[in-house]
Design a protein around this motif. Structure first.
Motif, PDB file in Angstrom:
ATOM      1  N   TYR A  26       1.160 -16.831   6.230  1.00 18.19           N
ATOM      2  CA  TYR A  26       0.908 -16.682   7.667  1.00 18.19           C
ATOM      3  C   TYR A  26       1.750 -15.547   8.248  1.00 18.19           C
ATOM      4  N   GLU A  27       3.026 -15.472   7.863  1.00 24.51           N
ATOM      5  CA  GLU A  27       3.890 -14.385   8.343  1.00 24.51           C
ATOM      6  C   GLU A  27       3.376 -13.030   7.865  1.00 24.51           C
ATOM      7  N   LEU A  28       2.913 -12.968   6.614  1.00 26.32           N
ATOM      8  CA  LEU A  28       2.370 -11.716   6.081  1.00 26.32           C
ATOM      9  C   LEU A  28       1.115 -11.312   6.851  1.00 26.32           C
ATOM     10  N   ILE A  32       0.627  -7.915   8.974  1.00 28.37           N
ATOM     11  CA  ILE A  32      -0.487  -7.005   8.689  1.00 28.37           C
ATOM     12  C   ILE A  32      -1.313  -6.778   9.950  1.00 28.37           C
ATOM     13  N   ASP A  33      -1.643  -7.846  10.655  1.00 29.07           N
ATOM     14  CA  ASP A  33      -2.441  -7.732  11.880  1.00 29.07           C
ATOM     15  C   ASP A  33      -1.776  -6.811  12.899  1.00 29.07           C
ATOM     16  N   ALA A  34      -0.480  -6.993  13.105  1.00 29.85           N
ATOM     17  CA  ALA A  34       0.245  -6.193  14.102  1.00 29.85           C
ATOM     18  C   ALA A  34       0.295  -4.723  13.704  1.00 29.85           C
ATOM     19  N   ILE A  35       0.593  -4.459  12.448  1.00 25.96           N
ATOM     20  CA  ILE A  35       0.675  -3.062  11.995  1.00 25.96           C
ATOM     21  C   ILE A  35      -0.706  -2.426  11.973  1.00 25.96           C
ATOM     22  N   TYR A  36      -1.698  -3.183  11.550  1.00 30.38           N
ATOM     23  CA  TYR A  36      -3.071  -2.677  11.541  1.00 30.38           C
ATOM     24  C   TYR A  36      -3.489  -2.273  12.956  1.00 30.38           C
ATOM     25  N   ASP A  37      -3.251  -3.153  13.922  1.00 31.67           N
ATOM     26  CA  ASP A  37      -3.618  -2.863  15.307  1.00 31.67           C
ATOM     27  C   ASP A  37      -2.892  -1.629  15.840  1.00 31.67           C
ATOM     28  N   GLU A  38      -1.643  -1.454  15.416  1.00 29.88           N
ATOM     29  CA  GLU A  38      -0.860  -0.308  15.876  1.00 29.88           C
ATOM     30  C   GLU A  38      -1.354   1.015  15.282  1.00 29.88           C
ATOM     31  N   ILE A  49      -4.122   0.263   3.882  1.00 26.67           N
ATOM     32  CA  ILE A  49      -4.130  -0.526   2.651  1.00 26.67           C
ATOM     33  C   ILE A  49      -3.086   0.010   1.678  1.00 26.67           C
ATOM     34  N   ASP A  50      -3.048   1.330   1.505  1.00 24.34           N
ATOM     35  CA  ASP A  50      -2.062   1.940   0.614  1.00 24.34           C
ATOM     36  C   ASP A  50      -0.642   1.645   1.078  1.00 24.34           C
ATOM     37  N   PHE A  51      -0.418   1.702   2.376  1.00 22.62           N
ATOM     38  CA  PHE A  51       0.893   1.390   2.943  1.00 22.62           C
ATOM     39  C   PHE A  51       1.330  -0.012   2.526  1.00 22.62           C
ATOM     40  N   PHE A  52       0.436  -0.983   2.651  1.00 19.95           N
ATOM     41  CA  PHE A  52       0.791  -2.356   2.305  1.00 19.95           C
ATOM     42  C   PHE A  52       0.819  -2.602   0.799  1.00 19.95           C
ATOM     43  N   ASN A  53      -0.001  -1.892   0.046  1.00 14.58           N
ATOM     44  CA  ASN A  53       0.019  -2.061  -1.409  1.00 14.58           C
ATOM     45  C   ASN A  53       1.288  -1.508  -2.041  1.00 14.58           C
ATOM     46  N   THR A  54       2.003  -0.649  -1.330  1.00 18.35           N
ATOM     47  CA  THR A  54       3.231  -0.077  -1.875  1.00 18.35           C
ATOM     48  C   THR A  54       4.485  -0.729  -1.310  1.00 18.35           C
ATOM     49  N   ILE A  55       4.321  -1.674  -0.407  1.00 16.31           N
ATOM     50  CA  ILE A  55       5.480  -2.327   0.201  1.00 16.31           C
ATOM     51  C   ILE A  55       6.003  -3.425  -0.737  1.00 16.31           C
ATOM     52  N   SER A  56       7.299  -3.592  -0.773  1.00 18.36           N
ATOM     53  CA  SER A  56       7.908  -4.666  -1.567  1.00 18.36           C
ATOM     54  C   SER A  56       7.936  -5.936  -0.733  1.00 18.36           C
ATOM     55  N   LEU A  57       7.439  -7.018  -1.312  1.00 16.94           N
ATOM     56  CA  LEU A  57       7.440  -8.310  -0.638  1.00 16.94           C
ATOM     57  C   LEU A  57       8.495  -9.201  -1.281  1.00 16.94           C
ATOM     58  N   TYR A  58       9.254  -9.883  -0.447  1.00 19.24           N
ATOM     59  CA  TYR A  58      10.281 -10.811  -0.917  1.00 19.24           C
ATOM     60  C   TYR A  58      10.088 -12.146  -0.220  1.00 19.24           C
ATOM     61  N   TYR A  59      10.020 -13.186  -1.006  1.00 19.75           N
ATOM     62  CA  TYR A  59       9.912 -14.533  -0.467  1.00 19.75           C
ATOM     63  C   TYR A  59      11.304 -15.018  -0.067  1.00 19.75           C
ATOM     64  N   TYR A  60      11.401 -15.635   1.089  1.00 20.74           N
ATOM     65  CA  TYR A  60      12.663 -16.235   1.503  1.00 20.74           C
ATOM     66  C   TYR A  60      12.379 -17.518   2.269  1.00 20.74           C
ATOM     67  N   THR A  61      13.360 -18.357   2.288  1.00 19.21           N
ATOM     68  CA  THR A  61      13.264 -19.578   3.061  1.00 19.21           C
ATOM     69  C   THR A  61      14.652 -19.919   3.590  1.00 19.21           C
ATOM     70  N   ASP A  77      -4.174 -11.366  -1.533  1.00 20.21           N
ATOM     71  CA  ASP A  77      -4.931 -10.124  -1.714  1.00 20.21           C
ATOM     72  C   ASP A  77      -4.920  -9.324  -0.410  1.00 20.21           C
ATOM     73  N   ILE A  78      -3.949  -8.447  -0.287  1.00 19.24           N
ATOM     74  CA  ILE A  78      -3.761  -7.658   0.932  1.00 19.24           C
ATOM     75  C   ILE A  78      -4.957  -6.758   1.192  1.00 19.24           C
ATOM     76  N   GLU A  79      -5.440  -6.097   0.161  1.00 16.44           N
ATOM     77  CA  GLU A  79      -6.568  -5.172   0.338  1.00 16.44           C
ATOM     78  C   GLU A  79      -7.802  -5.905   0.862  1.00 16.44           C
ATOM     79  N   ASP A  80      -8.114  -7.044   0.298  1.00 15.16           N
ATOM     80  CA  ASP A  80      -9.258  -7.828   0.746  1.00 15.16           C
ATOM     81  C   ASP A  80      -9.063  -8.270   2.193  1.00 15.16           C
ATOM     82  N   TYR A  81      -7.869  -8.706   2.521  1.00 21.46           N
ATOM     83  CA  TYR A  81      -7.588  -9.148   3.893  1.00 21.46           C
ATOM     84  C   TYR A  81      -7.814  -8.010   4.898  1.00 21.46           C
TER      85      TYR A  81
END
Length: 85
Positions: A26-28, A32-38, A49-61, A77-81
């Motif tokens: 949900y956070e991802l 994505i929605d906010a950056i896409y809209d911007e 899509i390329d921007f998000f496919n190259t970003i490093s994702l880290y899980y935290y809690t 699947d970021i590209e599909d989203y």
């Protein structure tokens, strides 16, 4: 390099870390929605899509780890989203 990353580096005078720490999908999606809209009016969808496919994702809690949230985050699947926005 990606034009979006170039823009961010220029705006932040080189102080930019291409990574996200997230607790769940949900956070991802919200990020994505906010950056896409911007950026959709200035950049092609493929660049976003390329921007998000190259970003490093880290899980935290902040509490107990949830292996399902972590698995779902890393398998998202970021590209599909983005293609369905």
């Amino acid at each position: 390099m990606n034009r979006i990353i170039d823009y961010l580096l220029e705006q932040r005078k080189g102080h930019y870390c291409h990574a996200l720490e997230l607790a769940n999908v949900y956070e991802l999606q919200s990020t994505i929605d906010a950056i896409y809209d911007e950026f959709i009016e200035q950049y092609y969808k493929e660049e976003i899509i390329d921007f998000f496919n190259t970003i490093s994702l880290y899980y935290y809690t902040e509490g107990e780890d949830n292996p399902e949230d972590e698995k779902e985050l890393y398998n998202f699947d970021i590209e599909d989203y983005i293609n369905n926005l």
